[in-house]
Design an enzyme around this catalytic site. Structure first.
Site, PDB file in Angstrom:
ATOM      1  CD  GLU A   1     -98.544  68.982  61.952  1.00 37.56           C
ATOM      2  OE1 GLU A   1     -97.740  67.668  62.349  1.00 37.56           O
ATOM      3  OE2 GLU A   1     -98.755  69.515  60.898  1.00 37.56           O
TER       4      GLU A   1
ATOM      5  CG  ASP B   1     -97.783  60.290  60.498  1.00 39.28           C
ATOM      6  OD1 ASP B   1     -98.913  60.003  59.738  1.00 39.28           O
ATOM      7  OD2 ASP B   1     -96.907  60.976  60.170  1.00 39.28           O
TER       8      ASP B   1
ATOM      9  CG  ASP C   1     -99.785  65.155  55.669  1.00 38.68           C
ATOM     10  OD1 ASP C   1     -99.694  65.392  56.748  1.00 38.68           O
ATOM     11  OD2 ASP C   1     -99.248  63.987  55.250  1.00 38.68           O
TER      12      ASP C   1
END
Length: 807
Positions: free
Chosen positions: A448, A512, A445
């Site tokens: 980025e 998300d 996760d």
């Protein structure tokens, strides 16, 4: 006057006005270096259909190697170079590249003035006294050898950030020791019928990028949903363009007959042109440049079950038991975040996870693999924070202070895995503390990273210059570790991507997203563009990730009764309907994974009316496993995705090429999801040039027309192209079980080919040829299926082969 260079030798002599220039090369790795005023233009082939172009005001930058994500080496075999009075021409059997302005304008052997466009009006000359471009003019035309235009670069830019352009403030993101910042860009001609696909993930709901400004960077808060950037575009004009710059880049396709690329920071313009007679040939070129897509563990092609979140070890075991007690197939269970005592502690809270090794051992016995979320974040009070800080391994500010998200983001700082030492340590820490407990794969996760790097610094340089590269380095650290230290295939679920991420054993998902009909509708073109970017293994959170609203009253009566699922869906009356339609669509995605912030998220969690429908499609996914896994092998071999926007397979059908809500799943299936609440019919366009079979009724329909399809809540509109071979497997509970070929279904109408692929599903032995490959050919006239290679089934053919008789 004509001058020609034969690239068979490593040293080339060219006479310019009686003065020789020598261009040096390493064997066949020949680059053509052309001085142009105070700029340098470099032409460098990588294959007969691939050429790299670099332009810069800094010669060392123009002649430098490509940036991150490019793994191929130059190769000039088959290319030849000519220079005339009017142009430089570089030619292969696939591409002719012409740079206007040749030796006739050359003043000296080392430099030439920038040739000006012809027919300059007097007023233009006057304007030029005060307003001029930042770089010498350059016009590069790319055609096929028979003269068909591919594209034309008719201008480029390289300018110091300044107040006129409104970007002077970006200079604050540069340390005195860093290389100079320039804004760089180029413009290309854009015929009115040119269309653009790819460019990573953008969730605004369109497929063709023409007429849409595309912000190409990692942005969690982007309109429509999180974005990430793969600066690679495929067009309907027989070429793809890979833009070699990792900073924030904006692409404006098709405005005023131009497509403009502009990168926030760079030292050159660098791009690749890949020519292809088919889109698949373009993807083979992309594979050469950025790396092959390895086969994932076979379990990844099955069903991946997760939710936000399974809190305890016992809960995970109960979910597994629920699937097996119901005799339902599933392969991977996921442990999401907050299993740890602190962010970055790299532990599992013993109150909820008393013996994760025993849990995993039990799950493995009943055919489940497990995936666990690992974040690159460390809070100051975690056990490794001070160590990482001392090493200087955090993404940091100019003074070395770790970047954090304060005041409201208190989750700590991100480790900088662009640093090889930090990356190696991170993998070993994850391996020893997490994977050692029996987990099989990782959920990476926040790749980025979630703390935007602009104004911060990586080991490789300013985050503003290298804005988009973190996903490549981070997934690469994990992939390299898996390959070194485990005996099974790597699998990493990553939230973001960049050039080359497909080569790191990754699945990328759309992050998300909301649990709405609107979000669901936009997933279809979002995924198609992600796949068109050369990233085959895209997925989404089936059902949406965000929490459900307290109440939602649909515009039409719900097709499924929510009353026996109120403990899960609350007052969202049409959510069981939405989840069911989304699940039907997910069955025909490269990766089928359910996730979300509901109390429960298993197939029996959405009411008694939804449950049998969800079970139907779950079982269908596993029946199609031989077909799906074979598609994965095809992607490994060719680089081409198998979730395919219709432009890929029907380039001459202009209506098909622009559809955003239908797609091919491999060569056989046309998928047309239902994304409108209450709908029980759907208009489906069937591309021209083929007949089509309704999968559920076997009705045969001619292509080139729109048909109205009956689609009650248990029916996904699904068609099969005439001339298809589809292998089906026997029912299994997971891919760890041996699955025999139960039938091979033929949809007649034309000759057909299919390559059935099988291997151990776990290791990299397939890279050395350890696999079973069966080639199947359907002769439509003779109505006979021939097959050779590995024996795929033991029963007589007449018990396996099923020819569909249309209605």
């Amino acid at each position: 006057m004509l001058r020609k260079i034969c690239l068979a030798t490593g040293i080339v002599s060219v006479l310019f006005a009686g003065m020789p220039i020598r261009l040096h090369a390493q064997g066949q790795q020949q680059k053509i270096i052309i001085p142009r005023g105070d700029s340098t233009i470099v032409l460098e082939p990588y294959a007969p259909n691939i050429i790299r172009v670099t332009l810069s005001l800094l010669k060392d930058q123009a002649t430098g190697a490509p940036g991150y994500g490019i793994v191929a080496s130059p190769a000039s075999d088959g290319w030849s170079y000519q220079e005339t009075e009017d142009a430089h021409i570089y030619r292969s059997s696939r591409i002719v590249m012409t740079l206007l302005g040749g030796s006739g304008r050359r003043k000296t052997a080392d430099a030439s003035p920038a040739p000006e466009p012809t027919n300059v009006q007097k007023t233009q000359a006057s304007i030029g006294k005060f307003f001029n471009g930042s770089t010498p003019w350059a016009d590069l035309r790319f055609t096929t050898p028979d003269g068909r235009p591919l594209t034309e670069m008719n201008g480029w830019q390289m300018s110091v950030p300044n107040y006129k352009d409104g970007n002077a403030g970006i200079l604050n993101d540069k340390r005195p020791s860093d290389d100079a910042f320039y804004q760089v860009g180029a413009s290309f001609t854009s015929p009115s019928d040119e269309h653009y696909y790819g460019l990573g993930q953008n969730q605004e709901g369109y497929l063709d990028h023409r007429g849409h400004s595309v912000p190409c960077w990692n942005n969690y808060t982007a309109t429509g949903g999180p974005t990430w950037c793969i600066p690679f575009v495929v067009t309907n004009k027989g070429y793809g363009l890979l833009w070699d710059n990792p900073s924030q880049t904006t692409i404006d396709p098709g405005f005023n007959d131009q497509t403009r690329w502009m990168s926030q920071v760079g030292s050159r313009v660098s791009f690749f042109i890949i020519a292809g007679d088919t889109t698949d040939e373009i993807y083979t070129g992309y594979r050469l440049l950025t790396g092959a897509t390895p086969l994932l563990p076979k379990a990844a092609y099955g069903y991946i079950q997760c939710k936000q979140r399974y809190i305890t070890q016992d809960e995970v075991l109960q979910v597994a038991k629920g699937y097996r007690d119901r005799h339902l197939p599933a392969d991977v269970l996921v442990v999401d975040w907050f299993y740890y005592t602190k962010m970055g502690e790299m532990d599992m809270d013993p109150k909820n996870w008393p013996d994760p090794q025993a849990m995993n051992d039990e799950l493995h016995k009943i055919g489940f693999q497990t995936m666990i979320s690992v974040w690159p974040r460390f809070v100051p009070e975690s056990r490794y924070y001070d160590f990482i800080l001392k090493k200087g391994w955090f993404e940091h500010l100019a003074d070395g202070t770790p970047t954090n998200g304060l005041p409201y983001d208190r989750a700590g700082s991100d480790i900088d895995t662009t640093n090889p030492e930090a990356a190696h340590w991170y993998w070993e820490t994850v391996r020893d503390n997490i994977l050692s407990k029996g987990f099989d794969s990782l959920w990476a996760d926040e790749t980025e990273p979630d703390l935007p790097p602009n104004g911060s610094y990586y080991h490789i340089g300013p985050g503003t210059r290298y804005y988009n590269v973190y996903p490549l380095f981070h997934t690469g650290a994990l992939y390299g570790g898996f390959r070194r230290d485990t005996d099974h295939r790597a699998l990493t679920l990553s939230r973001d991507a960049y050039l080359g991420v497909q080569s790191k054993g990754t699945i990328v998902w759309s992050s998300d997203i909301s649990a709405t009909w609107d979000a669901f509708k936009r997933q279809i073109p979002t995924g198609l563009n992600a796949a068109a970017s050369g990233l085959a293994y895209w997925s989404n959170d089936t059902g949406g990730w965000q929490y459900l609203p307290g109440t939602h009253k649909p515009a039409h009566p719900p097709l499924l009764d929510p009353s026996d699922a109120r403990d899960n869906v609350g007052g969202y009356d049409d959510y069981p309907e939405l989840y069911t339609r989304w699940f039907e669509y997910a069955t025909f995605l490269p990766i089928m994974r359910s996730h979300g912030s509901r109390n429960f998220n298993e197939v029996w969690s959405y009411g008694k009316q939804a449950e049998p429908i969800l079970e139907k499609y779950l079982k269908l996914r596993y029946e199609l496993m031989p077909y799906i896994y074979s598609l994965g092998y095809s992607t490994y071999e060719t680089g081409a995705p198998y979730m395919r926007a219709l432009f890929m397979d029907f380039p001459n059908d202009t209506k098909a090429a622009l559809l955003t809500d239908e797609y091919m799943f491999g060569p056989a299936f046309l998928v047309a999801p239902i994304y409108e609440q209450g709908a029980t019919t759907r208009e489906v366009y069937l591309p021209a040039g083929s007949d089509w079979y309704n999968y559920w009724t076997n009705e045969r329909v001619h292509g080139g027309q729109t048909v109205s399809v009956h689609a009650p809540i248990d029916t996904l509109p699904l068609f099969v192209r005439a001339g298809s071979i589809i292998p089906y497997g026997s029912q299994v509970l997971s891919t760890s079980e041996a699955q025999s070929i139960a039938k091979v279904r033929i949809y007649p109408g034309t000759n057909a080919e299919f390559t059935l692929y099988q291997d151990d599903g776990k290791t990299y032995a397939y890279e050395k040829g350890s696999s079973q490959i069966t080639h199947m050919h359907w002769d439509d006239k003779a109505r006979r299926l021939a097959h050779d290679g590995a024996q795929a089934w033991s029963s007589p053919d007449n018990q396996i082969i099923e020819v569909v008789n249309h209605k």
